[in-house]
Design a protein around this motif. Structure first.
Motif, mmCIF file in Angstrom:
data_model
loop_
_atom_site.group_PDB
_atom_site.id
_atom_site.type_symbol
_atom_site.label_atom_id
_atom_site.label_comp_id
_atom_site.label_asym_id
_atom_site.label_seq_id
_atom_site.Cartn_x
_atom_site.Cartn_y
_atom_site.Cartn_z
ATOM 1 N N MET A 31 -42.788 -45.936 19.449
ATOM 2 C CA MET A 31 -42.552 -46.187 18.026
ATOM 3 C C MET A 31 -43.861 -46.358 17.260
ATOM 4 O O MET A 31 -44.036 -45.776 16.187
ATOM 5 N N VAL A 32 -44.782 -47.141 17.801
ATOM 6 C CA VAL A 32 -46.014 -47.387 17.050
ATOM 7 C C VAL A 32 -46.925 -46.160 17.051
ATOM 8 O O VAL A 32 -47.564 -45.872 16.041
ATOM 9 N N MET A 33 -46.967 -45.424 18.142
ATOM 10 C CA MET A 33 -47.800 -44.217 18.173
ATOM 11 C C MET A 33 -47.226 -43.146 17.243
ATOM 12 O O MET A 33 -47.959 -42.511 16.486
ATOM 13 N N PHE A 34 -45.905 -42.948 17.281
ATOM 14 C CA PHE A 34 -45.282 -41.986 16.379
ATOM 15 C C PHE A 34 -45.426 -42.426 14.929
ATOM 16 O O PHE A 34 -45.670 -41.607 14.040
ATOM 17 N N GLY A 35 -45.272 -43.725 14.695
ATOM 18 C CA GLY A 35 -45.411 -44.249 13.339
ATOM 19 C C GLY A 35 -46.809 -44.033 12.792
ATOM 20 O O GLY A 35 -46.975 -43.633 11.636
ATOM 21 N N LEU A 36 -47.812 -44.269 13.625
ATOM 22 C CA LEU A 36 -49.194 -44.060 13.188
ATOM 23 C C LEU A 36 -49.429 -42.592 12.847
ATOM 24 O O LEU A 36 -50.005 -42.269 11.800
ATOM 25 N N ALA A 37 -48.954 -41.701 13.703
ATOM 26 C CA ALA A 37 -49.123 -40.264 13.447
ATOM 27 C C ALA A 37 -48.396 -39.842 12.172
ATOM 28 O O ALA A 37 -48.940 -39.083 11.354
ATOM 29 N N GLU A 38 -47.190 -40.346 11.988
ATOM 30 C CA GLU A 38 -46.408 -40.000 10.807
ATOM 31 C C GLU A 38 -47.107 -40.462 9.530
ATOM 32 O O GLU A 38 -47.232 -39.701 8.558
ATOM 33 N N VAL A 44 -52.593 -37.271 4.779
ATOM 34 C CA VAL A 44 -53.063 -35.884 4.727
ATOM 35 C C VAL A 44 -52.295 -35.106 3.659
ATOM 36 O O VAL A 44 -52.893 -34.324 2.904
ATOM 37 N N GLY A 45 -50.992 -35.332 3.573
ATOM 38 C CA GLY A 45 -50.190 -34.666 2.550
ATOM 39 C C GLY A 45 -50.630 -35.022 1.146
ATOM 40 O O GLY A 45 -50.670 -34.162 0.257
ATOM 41 N N LEU A 46 -50.978 -36.278 0.935
ATOM 42 C CA LEU A 46 -51.484 -36.681 -0.381
ATOM 43 C C LEU A 46 -52.787 -35.970 -0.711
ATOM 44 O O LEU A 46 -53.003 -35.526 -1.845
ATOM 45 N N ARG A 58 -50.679 -33.969 -8.732
ATOM 46 C CA ARG A 58 -51.594 -35.057 -9.117
ATOM 47 C C ARG A 58 -50.821 -36.345 -9.363
ATOM 48 O O ARG A 58 -51.286 -37.427 -9.045
ATOM 49 N N LYS A 59 -49.623 -36.226 -9.890
ATOM 50 C CA LYS A 59 -48.785 -37.402 -10.135
ATOM 51 C C LYS A 59 -48.331 -38.053 -8.832
ATOM 52 O O LYS A 59 -47.987 -39.220 -8.819
ATOM 53 N N LYS A 60 -48.309 -37.276 -7.757
ATOM 54 C CA LYS A 60 -47.875 -37.785 -6.459
ATOM 55 C C LYS A 60 -49.041 -38.191 -5.567
ATOM 56 O O LYS A 60 -48.836 -38.552 -4.408
ATOM 57 N N SER A 61 -50.269 -38.113 -6.080
ATOM 58 C CA SER A 61 -51.433 -38.462 -5.245
ATOM 59 C C SER A 61 -52.369 -39.410 -5.975
ATOM 60 O O SER A 61 -53.576 -39.227 -6.002
ATOM 61 N N PHE A 66 -52.074 -43.491 -2.429
ATOM 62 C CA PHE A 66 -53.010 -43.552 -1.302
ATOM 63 C C PHE A 66 -53.056 -44.955 -0.711
ATOM 64 O O PHE A 66 -53.041 -45.129 0.510
ATOM 65 N N ALA A 67 -53.118 -45.964 -1.577
ATOM 66 C CA ALA A 67 -53.176 -47.342 -1.089
ATOM 67 C C ALA A 67 -51.931 -47.690 -0.284
ATOM 68 O O ALA A 67 -52.025 -48.346 0.767
ATOM 69 N N GLU A 68 -50.770 -47.256 -0.740
ATOM 70 C CA GLU A 68 -49.532 -47.541 -0.013
ATOM 71 C C GLU A 68 -49.511 -46.844 1.345
ATOM 72 O O GLU A 68 -49.167 -47.454 2.358
ATOM 73 N N GLU A 69 -49.875 -45.576 1.363
ATOM 74 C CA GLU A 69 -49.842 -44.836 2.630
ATOM 75 C C GLU A 69 -50.924 -45.326 3.594
ATOM 76 O O GLU A 69 -50.680 -45.437 4.803
ATOM 77 N N LEU A 70 -52.098 -45.636 3.082
ATOM 78 C CA LEU A 70 -53.147 -46.186 3.952
ATOM 79 C C LEU A 70 -52.748 -47.564 4.462
ATOM 80 O O LEU A 70 -53.077 -47.934 5.596
ATOM 81 N N GLY A 71 -52.021 -48.309 3.653
ATOM 82 C CA GLY A 71 -51.484 -49.590 4.119
ATOM 83 C C GLY A 71 -50.520 -49.402 5.270
ATOM 84 O O GLY A 71 -50.527 -50.177 6.240
ATOM 85 N N ASP A 72 -49.700 -48.352 5.198
ATOM 86 C CA ASP A 72 -48.792 -48.049 6.311
ATOM 87 C C ASP A 72 -49.567 -47.661 7.561
ATOM 88 O O ASP A 72 -49.239 -48.084 8.673
ATOM 89 N N VAL A 73 -50.621 -46.872 7.393
ATOM 90 C CA VAL A 73 -51.490 -46.509 8.533
ATOM 91 C C VAL A 73 -52.093 -47.772 9.129
ATOM 92 O O VAL A 73 -52.111 -47.944 10.357
ATOM 93 N N PHE A 74 -52.553 -48.669 8.276
ATOM 94 C CA PHE A 74 -53.174 -49.909 8.741
ATOM 95 C C PHE A 74 -52.179 -50.766 9.522
ATOM 96 O O PHE A 74 -52.504 -51.347 10.550
#
Length: 96
Positions: A31-38, A44-46, A58-61, A66-74
């Motif tokens: 779960m955590v490895m797949f979650g990190l990759a996802e 990357v999509g942003l 531009r409205k979606k990036s 970025f802060a929200e998605e990087l927070g998820d990565v973190f």
């Protein structure tokens, strides 16, 4: 809020207990490895949207996206640390 790396990891550990309590150890690792990759893929999509530079993209990036998605990565990085019994501080020290 200025949390230390230790505080972040402790918070994630508590959240993992709640979220993953029904899973066995191997499933949690997956779960955590797949979650990190996802989540990394979402960052990357942003960036792709930003480079493509269509108005709708531009409205979606924005900074907030970025802060929200990087927070998820973190979050998932801290979860991976929990699974591997390593601290975020260890990672920082090794890679400085």
């Amino acid at each position: 809020m200025n949390a230390t790396l230790h505080e972040v990891q402790s918070t994630v550990a508590e959240e993992m207990k709640l979220s993953f309590s029904h899973l066995d150890e191997e499933q949690i690792q997956h779960m955590v490895m797949f979650g990190l990759a996802e989540e990394a893929g979402e960052v990357v999509g942003l960036m792709k949207r930003r480079i493509r530079a269509y108005e709708k993209d531009r409205k979606k990036s924005t900074f907030l996206h970025f802060a929200e998605e990087l927070g998820d990565v973190f979050w998932y990085l801290a979860a991976c640390c929990q699974v591997e019994n390593i601290t975020l501080d260890d990672i920082w020290k090794v890679n400085r």
